[in-house]
Design a protein around this motif. Structure first.
Motif, PDB file in Angstrom:
ATOM      1  N   ILE A 150      42.419  43.949  41.774  1.00 32.11           N
ATOM      2  CA  ILE A 150      43.015  43.151  42.855  1.00 32.11           C
ATOM      3  C   ILE A 150      42.704  41.676  42.591  1.00 32.11           C
ATOM      4  CG2 ILE A 150      43.046  42.679  45.341  1.00 32.11           C
ATOM      5  CD1 ILE A 150      43.957  45.487  44.928  1.00 32.11           C
ATOM      6  N   LEU A 151      43.744  40.844  42.573  1.00 35.44           N
ATOM      7  CA  LEU A 151      43.547  39.388  42.515  1.00 35.44           C
ATOM      8  C   LEU A 151      43.610  38.886  43.954  1.00 35.44           C
ATOM      9  CD1 LEU A 151      43.239  36.757  40.922  1.00 35.44           C
ATOM     10  CD2 LEU A 151      45.741  36.668  40.751  1.00 35.44           C
ATOM     11  N   PHE A 152      42.441  38.577  44.507  1.00 37.39           N
ATOM     12  CA  PHE A 152      42.341  38.263  45.936  1.00 37.39           C
ATOM     13  C   PHE A 152      42.730  36.812  46.190  1.00 37.39           C
ATOM     14  CE2 PHE A 152      40.302  37.210  49.937  1.00 37.39           C
ATOM     15  CZ  PHE A 152      40.527  38.337  50.699  1.00 37.39           C
ATOM     16  N   GLU A 153      43.645  36.615  47.136  1.00 41.20           N
ATOM     17  CA  GLU A 153      44.105  35.277  47.529  1.00 41.20           C
ATOM     18  C   GLU A 153      43.284  34.827  48.740  1.00 41.20           C
ATOM     19  OE1 GLU A 153      46.467  33.528  46.072  1.00 41.20           O
ATOM     20  OE2 GLU A 153      47.630  34.976  44.906  1.00 41.20           O
ATOM     21  N   ARG A 166      42.811  38.485  59.735  1.00 39.82           N
ATOM     22  CA  ARG A 166      43.187  37.130  59.316  1.00 39.82           C
ATOM     23  C   ARG A 166      44.381  36.570  60.074  1.00 39.82           C
ATOM     24  NH1 ARG A 166      43.154  38.424  53.181  1.00 39.82           N
ATOM     25  NH2 ARG A 166      42.018  40.348  53.576  1.00 39.82           N
ATOM     26  N   GLU A 209      47.221  47.788  50.718  1.00 39.19           N
ATOM     27  CA  GLU A 209      47.047  47.689  49.264  1.00 39.19           C
ATOM     28  C   GLU A 209      45.779  48.394  48.796  1.00 39.19           C
ATOM     29  OE1 GLU A 209      46.550  43.742  47.669  1.00 39.19           O
ATOM     30  OE2 GLU A 209      47.260  44.342  45.692  1.00 39.19           O
ATOM     31  N   TYR A 210      44.704  48.348  49.604  1.00 40.73           N
ATOM     32  CA  TYR A 210      43.468  48.986  49.164  1.00 40.73           C
ATOM     33  C   TYR A 210      42.831  49.855  50.247  1.00 40.73           C
ATOM     34  CZ  TYR A 210      42.269  44.194  50.669  1.00 40.73           C
ATOM     35  OH  TYR A 210      42.205  42.996  51.324  1.00 40.73           O
ATOM     36  N   ILE A 247      48.911  37.493  54.660  1.00 37.41           N
ATOM     37  CA  ILE A 247      49.495  37.986  53.408  1.00 37.41           C
ATOM     38  C   ILE A 247      50.273  39.257  53.654  1.00 37.41           C
ATOM     39  CG2 ILE A 247      48.830  39.184  51.265  1.00 37.41           C
ATOM     40  CD1 ILE A 247      46.902  37.134  50.655  1.00 37.41           C
ATOM     41  N   ALA A 274      51.232  42.410  51.395  1.00 39.44           N
ATOM     42  CA  ALA A 274      51.034  43.071  50.094  1.00 39.44           C
ATOM     43  C   ALA A 274      51.984  44.268  50.061  1.00 39.44           C
ATOM     44  CB  ALA A 274      49.572  43.442  49.924  1.00 39.44           C
ATOM     45  N   LEU A 330      52.748  39.135  48.029  1.00 41.81           N
ATOM     46  CA  LEU A 330      52.556  39.721  46.693  1.00 41.81           C
ATOM     47  C   LEU A 330      53.888  40.374  46.335  1.00 41.81           C
ATOM     48  CD1 LEU A 330      48.950  41.231  46.962  1.00 41.81           C
ATOM     49  CD2 LEU A 330      49.680  38.869  46.618  1.00 41.81           C
ATOM     50  N   GLN A 342      52.079  35.888  44.416  1.00 39.05           N
ATOM     51  CA  GLN A 342      51.989  36.514  43.089  1.00 39.05           C
ATOM     52  C   GLN A 342      53.311  37.203  42.791  1.00 39.05           C
ATOM     53  OE1 GLN A 342      48.496  39.084  43.008  1.00 39.05           O
ATOM     54  NE2 GLN A 342      47.282  37.534  44.063  1.00 39.05           N
TER      55      GLN A 342
HETATM   56  N1  LIG Z   1      45.533  40.441  46.924  1.00 36.52           N
HETATM   57  C1  LIG Z   1      45.166  40.185  48.186  1.00 36.52           C
HETATM   58  N2  LIG Z   1      44.531  39.029  48.492  1.00 36.52           N
HETATM   59  C2  LIG Z   1      44.144  38.779  49.771  1.00 36.52           C
HETATM   60  N3  LIG Z   1      44.371  39.610  50.791  1.00 36.52           N
HETATM   61  C3  LIG Z   1      45.008  40.754  50.523  1.00 36.52           C
HETATM   62  N4  LIG Z   1      45.389  41.764  51.325  1.00 36.52           N
HETATM   63  C4  LIG Z   1      45.990  42.687  50.573  1.00 36.52           C
HETATM   64  N5  LIG Z   1      46.042  42.312  49.294  1.00 36.52           N
HETATM   65  C5  LIG Z   1      45.428  41.096  49.237  1.00 36.52           C
END
Ligand SMILES: Nc1ncnc2[nH]cnc12
Ligand SMILES: O=P(O)(O)OC[C@H]1O[C@H](OP(=O)(O)OP(=O)(O)O)[C@H](O)[C@@H]1O
Ligand SMILES: [Mg+2]
Length: 204
Positions: A47-50, A91, A128-129, A153, A155, A183, A203
């Motif tokens: 996971i590339l976290f934003e 968030r 996503e996770y 975000i 995802a 994403l 992304q």
């Molecule tokens: N890649 C991501 N970065 C930040 N928040 C997220 N929530 C789900 N995926 C994420």
């Protein structure tokens, strides 16, 4: 670019005020995009976290965020003003209340299960996770109220879809979904039943 090379508003077919708003929005977006940070392999490998938190650490960027969302909302949705801004825990709570205040709308939270008192509507979802459940207080949206959903975000779109389903169960009229980032490779927007707007490119 010199002013002589820029088309004026009448040349591009826009009222002057719309062109000024579009120019203001474009410059706010550049500043906001530059503030974001990425963390690889968080919270899990791959996971590339934003990280959007730098926006809230700087009052001028925080103002830029709320102003840019205000510009988007007042220029879209057929001129309809939202009655309610719904923010998704956690968030979405950073953005929703100040945006609602700016627009003169109510703020209503979607929370993770077990946090809200009184009768609630519940909806399960996958993101996503992981997997989770969302809830809203059953009387928090009145039938026919115009609702915009806000989150940081999108995802997979699982969280936003569940939030939208809760609003529709209560008879709310979903005007749309608004995110800071998307994403794009996960195509989450395809799951959502109302127009989706992302403020910044995400992304790919
Ligand atoms: N890649 C991501 N970065 C930040 N928040 C997220 N929530 C789900 N995926 C994420
Ligand atoms: O489109 P999706 O796949 O559903 O993922 C997007 C959601 O994932 C994150 O929330 P998360 O619940 O992970 O954390 P938070 O409580 O910090 O907002 C993010 O803030 C979005 O709400
Ligand atoms: Mg979230």
């Amino acid at each position: 670019m010199s002013s002589s090379t820029l088309p004026d508003a009448s040349q591009v077919g826009l009222p002057a005020s719309d062109a000024a708003s579009a120019a203001e929005l474009a410059s706010l977006k550049v500043r906001l995009r530059a503030a974001l940070r990425q963390f690889p392999d968080f919270p899990s490998p791959g996971i590339l976290f934003e990280d959007i938190l730098p926006i809230f650490a700087d009052p001028s960027l925080h103002e830029a965020l709320i102003r840019s969302l205000e510009l988007h909302i007042t220029a879209n949705y057929g001129g309809q003003k939202p009655d309610v801004i719904v923010g998704l825990e956690a968030r979405g709570f950073l953005i929703g209340p100040s945006l609602a205040l700016r627009l003169g709308a109510s703020f209503v939270p979607v929370r993770k299960q077990g946090k809200l008192p009184g009768p609630c509507e519940t909806q399960g979802y996958e993101k996503e996770y992981g997997q989770d459940f969302f809830q809203m207080q059953a009387d928090s949206i009145k039938p026919g109220q115009k609702v915009l959903v806000i989150d940081d975000i999108i995802a997979t779109g699982g969280s936003a879809k569940a939030g939208g389903e809760l609003i529709q169960k209560m008879g709310g009229d979903l005007l749309g979904f608004i995110f800071i980032l998307e994403l794009e490779f996960l195509h989450g927007r395809d799951k959502l039943p109302a127009p989706v707007y992302t403020l910044l490119s995400g992304q790919a």
